[in-house]
Write a protein that holds these residues in place. Structure first.
Motif, mmCIF file in Angstrom:
data_model
loop_
_atom_site.group_PDB
_atom_site.id
_atom_site.type_symbol
_atom_site.label_atom_id
_atom_site.label_comp_id
_atom_site.label_asym_id
_atom_site.label_seq_id
_atom_site.Cartn_x
_atom_site.Cartn_y
_atom_site.Cartn_z
ATOM 1 N N VAL A 1 0.870 -1.176 0.000
ATOM 2 C CA VAL A 1 0.000 0.000 0.000
ATOM 3 C C VAL A 1 0.906 1.225 0.000
ATOM 4 O O VAL A 1 1.522 1.556 1.019
ATOM 5 C CB VAL A 1 -0.939 0.002 1.221
ATOM 6 C CG1 VAL A 1 -1.797 1.256 1.226
ATOM 7 C CG2 VAL A 1 -1.818 -1.236 1.215
ATOM 8 N N ASN B 1 0.046 4.439 -0.666
ATOM 9 C CA ASN B 1 -0.578 5.642 -0.097
ATOM 10 C C ASN B 1 -1.517 5.226 1.034
ATOM 11 O O ASN B 1 -2.704 4.990 0.810
ATOM 12 C CB ASN B 1 -1.348 6.407 -1.173
ATOM 13 C CG ASN B 1 -1.844 7.755 -0.668
ATOM 14 O OD1 ASN B 1 -1.555 8.152 0.460
ATOM 15 N ND2 ASN B 1 -2.597 8.457 -1.486
ATOM 16 N N SER C 1 -2.883 6.808 3.435
ATOM 17 C CA SER C 1 -3.964 7.724 3.799
ATOM 18 C C SER C 1 -5.271 7.344 3.123
ATOM 19 O O SER C 1 -6.358 7.573 3.659
ATOM 20 C CB SER C 1 -3.578 9.163 3.430
ATOM 21 O OG SER C 1 -2.421 9.569 4.138
ATOM 22 N N GLU C 2 -5.185 6.740 1.937
ATOM 23 C CA GLU C 2 -6.400 6.363 1.216
ATOM 24 C C GLU C 2 -7.172 5.264 1.939
ATOM 25 O O GLU C 2 -8.393 5.234 1.910
ATOM 26 C CB GLU C 2 -6.041 5.912 -0.196
ATOM 27 C CG GLU C 2 -5.518 7.038 -1.082
ATOM 28 C CD GLU C 2 -5.213 6.555 -2.482
ATOM 29 O OE1 GLU C 2 -5.328 5.341 -2.726
ATOM 30 O OE2 GLU C 2 -4.860 7.389 -3.336
ATOM 31 N N ILE C 3 -6.454 4.343 2.601
ATOM 32 C CA ILE C 3 -7.146 3.250 3.293
ATOM 33 C C ILE C 3 -7.519 3.628 4.710
ATOM 34 O O ILE C 3 -8.418 3.023 5.300
ATOM 35 C CB ILE C 3 -6.285 1.973 3.307
ATOM 36 C CG1 ILE C 3 -5.045 2.182 4.169
ATOM 37 C CG2 ILE C 3 -5.900 1.552 1.898
ATOM 38 C CD1 ILE C 3 -4.314 0.923 4.508
ATOM 39 N N LEU D 1 -8.594 6.651 5.637
ATOM 40 C CA LEU D 1 -9.683 7.621 5.621
ATOM 41 C C LEU D 1 -10.917 6.974 5.008
ATOM 42 O O LEU D 1 -10.874 6.444 3.903
ATOM 43 C CB LEU D 1 -9.294 8.861 4.812
ATOM 44 C CG LEU D 1 -8.114 9.681 5.354
ATOM 45 C CD1 LEU D 1 -7.825 10.848 4.421
ATOM 46 C CD2 LEU D 1 -8.394 10.182 6.756
ATOM 47 N N THR D 2 -12.014 7.019 5.736
ATOM 48 C CA THR D 2 -13.249 6.397 5.278
ATOM 49 C C THR D 2 -13.923 7.272 4.221
ATOM 50 O O THR D 2 -14.048 8.482 4.396
ATOM 51 C CB THR D 2 -14.207 6.179 6.456
ATOM 52 O OG1 THR D 2 -13.538 5.430 7.467
ATOM 53 C CG2 THR D 2 -15.452 5.438 6.011
ATOM 54 N N GLN D 3 -14.341 6.634 3.136
ATOM 55 C CA GLN D 3 -15.084 7.354 2.105
ATOM 56 C C GLN D 3 -16.567 7.334 2.473
ATOM 57 O O GLN D 3 -17.178 6.268 2.557
ATOM 58 C CB GLN D 3 -14.869 6.684 0.734
ATOM 59 C CG GLN D 3 -13.406 6.571 0.325
ATOM 60 C CD GLN D 3 -12.743 7.924 0.167
ATOM 61 O OE1 GLN D 3 -13.376 8.879 -0.292
ATOM 62 N NE2 GLN D 3 -11.480 8.011 0.533
ATOM 63 N N GLU E 1 1.213 16.673 3.062
ATOM 64 C CA GLU E 1 0.385 15.485 2.860
ATOM 65 C C GLU E 1 -1.093 15.854 2.812
ATOM 66 O O GLU E 1 -1.856 15.341 1.982
ATOM 67 C CB GLU E 1 0.647 14.477 3.988
ATOM 68 C CG GLU E 1 -0.144 13.186 3.883
ATOM 69 C CD GLU E 1 0.337 12.270 2.781
ATOM 70 O OE1 GLU E 1 -0.353 11.260 2.520
ATOM 71 O OE2 GLU E 1 1.387 12.556 2.166
ATOM 72 N N LYS F 1 -1.785 17.528 -0.501
ATOM 73 C CA LYS F 1 -1.812 16.575 -1.606
ATOM 74 C C LYS F 1 -3.129 15.823 -1.690
ATOM 75 O O LYS F 1 -3.598 15.479 -2.783
ATOM 76 C CB LYS F 1 -0.656 15.589 -1.434
ATOM 77 C CG LYS F 1 -0.499 14.593 -2.578
ATOM 78 C CD LYS F 1 0.688 13.684 -2.352
ATOM 79 C CE LYS F 1 0.418 12.718 -1.220
ATOM 80 N NZ LYS F 1 1.500 11.716 -1.057
ATOM 81 N N LEU F 2 -3.757 15.568 -0.528
ATOM 82 C CA LEU F 2 -5.002 14.804 -0.508
ATOM 83 C C LEU F 2 -6.238 15.690 -0.637
ATOM 84 O O LEU F 2 -7.361 15.197 -0.504
ATOM 85 C CB LEU F 2 -5.086 13.989 0.787
ATOM 86 C CG LEU F 2 -4.052 12.870 0.917
ATOM 87 C CD1 LEU F 2 -4.158 12.196 2.272
ATOM 88 C CD2 LEU F 2 -4.220 11.849 -0.187
#
Length: 459
Positions: free
Chosen positions: A278, A280, A282-284, A286-288, A416, A419-420
């Protein structure tokens, strides 16, 4: 004739005693001493080679400014997460210990490394599985395994070293150190004396030949690596493979590293075909979600040199019984209680009759004090049932007087978040010195007291 003697070893820390003791004087544990038969032969050679050791000249002290320094030669494994945790790759002659829960994926990680490493001759020694079992797992992991991967199912260190001398591998993997036994020690595999002797032989082999050696180690029910504590002192690097077997994400954490930072983190996703890196995290973490929910705040944290954004979740509800509950998952419960006391004393929120539950999403455990402010915001958000914008994030430590304290390497955290796609980040005003605010696309709000943050968020 070889002299045979018995000794008592503490199964917790490896302390040796001539007689049985009820309490270990080293680690203060009770009923941990076990009698083991130890064979000491005057002709036994303390070396990894079976032949007679060549005579070597005595070492002499040298002045530190006269010692010639040379750069560390590192070997890339092809696994970017593992290379990062190791400090940039494998160092020649290093001894690396990997521990973790049963079934967490230690053997899968090492076998995946062995199968995917091209151009390097690797010997995978297994004392727990047969060749057929390893072959079945290898077919599941990759369709085109490396032609330089060799499998050996053996537990005797003498036989292992014979095959090593014939094969001359560039990397050796031992799965696991608790299954090996040496002919120099008359005790069962996995005992304190056997683990210590086998590790000493492998350590000498690694240093004399410059061959990196991976050791897979079992852990106790308390989560510590099984065997004597000296095992962790002998090796160069100690890695901990963490995670919940019921979740897909695994965390490789560096606990000790003589060749790099001891706080690095690697994240993997467990799939049917093995472990996926993995890049990145932060993508996993952080809950969408489609709608704004109360009790959620985003924190910018650091693990080693790696910035990550994580989601802190809090639930505050009226205590159904007399004593309110305090529970934290992935965060120190004592620190959470301290932050709740700051809220009561400095801000007037009455939480003494409320149950407070805190969770760090993604199954990660955080020790970075920079998430203090996000924890407080999540708790107040749940208490007041007011949602915090998902475009806000927080990076600050909270002191006992309610002040917002500065944290280290704030620019990496801001970059960071930028970037997100976050729009606002709340930091301490003492972190503003030396920051070029104009180069970031998000708004940086500097605060000094938690009352200011509450006024900006909930006012």
């Amino acid at each position: 004739m070889a002299k045979t003697k018995t000794a008592y070893f503490c199964q917790s820390c490896g302390y040796e005693s001539a007689k049985w003791l009820g309490k270990c004087p080293s680690c203060n544990q009770w009923n941990t001493f076990v009698e083991e038969i130890v064979e000491k032969s005057p002709t036994a050679i303390p070396t990894w080679k079976n032949d007679s050791a060549p005579a070597r000249k005595l070492s002499k002290p040298s002045k530190v400014n006269e010692i010639q320094s040379s750069p560390e030669r590192r070997m890339l494994t092809g696994d970017k997460e593992l290379d990062r945790v190791l400090g940039g790759g494998l160092v020649e002659g290093s001894l690396i210990l990997i521990g973790g829960e049963p079934g967490i994926g230690k053997s899968t990680l090492m076998l995946q490394l062995a199968l995917n490493l091209k151009g390097k001759k690797l010997l995978y020694v297994s004392g727990e599985e047969s060749e057929q079992q390893i072959k079945m797992r290898a077919e599941r992991i990759t369709e085109s395994p490396s032609a330089d991967c060799y499998i050996l199912t053996e537990t005797s260190t003498q036989n292992i070293f014979k095959q090593i001398e014939i094969l001359e591998p560039e990397i050796v993997v031992i799965d696991s150190i608790q299954t090996l036994h040496s002919a120099h020690i008359e005790s069962t595999p996995g005992s304190v004396s056997q683990v210590r002797e086998c590790t000493a032989e492998l350590l000498r082999f690694a240093k004399e030949t410059g061959t990196p050696v991976f050791l897979i180690g079992h852990i106790t029910k308390d989560g510590a690596i099984a065997g004597p504590k000296i095992l962790e002192h002998m090796v160069d690097t100690v890695l901990q493979f963490e995670g919940d077997r019921h979740h897909v994400y695994r965390i490789l954490r560096s606990i000790k590293n003589r060749f790099g930072a001891a706080a690095e983190l690697g994240i993997y996703e467990m799939q049917g075909s093995g472990l996926r890196e993995v890049s990145n995290p932060s993508e996993i973490l952080l809950t969408q979600r489609d709608e704004q929910l109360s009790g959620i705040a985003i924190a910018a944290m650091l693990e080693g040199a790696r910035p990550m954004l994580i989601e802190t979740q809090a639930l505050v509800s009226t205590a159904a019984y007399g004593t309110p509950q305090r529970s934290a998952t992935g965060f120190d419960t004592k620190r959470m209680n301290m932050l709740l006391a700051v809220l009561e004393k400095r801000c007037g929120f009455r939480l003494s009759t409320q149950d407070v539950f805190l969770n760090i999403a993604g199954g990660i455990r955080v020790e970075d004090p920079a998430i203090d402010l996000a924890v407080l915001i999540a708790i107040i958000s749940s208490h007041q049932d007011i949602a915090v914008s998902s475009k806000n994030c927080f990076a600050a430590e909270v002191g006992l007087s309610g002040e917002i304290r500065a944290v280290n390497r704030i620019e990496q955290r801001i970059a960071e978040a930028d970037k997100l796609g976050f729009e606002t980040i709340y930091i301490s005003k003492y972190n503003l010195k030396g920051i070029n605010i104009e180069k970031y696309n998000l708004e940086i709000k500097a605060v000094s007291k938690i009352e200011e943050v509450f006024g900006l968020i909930f006012g």
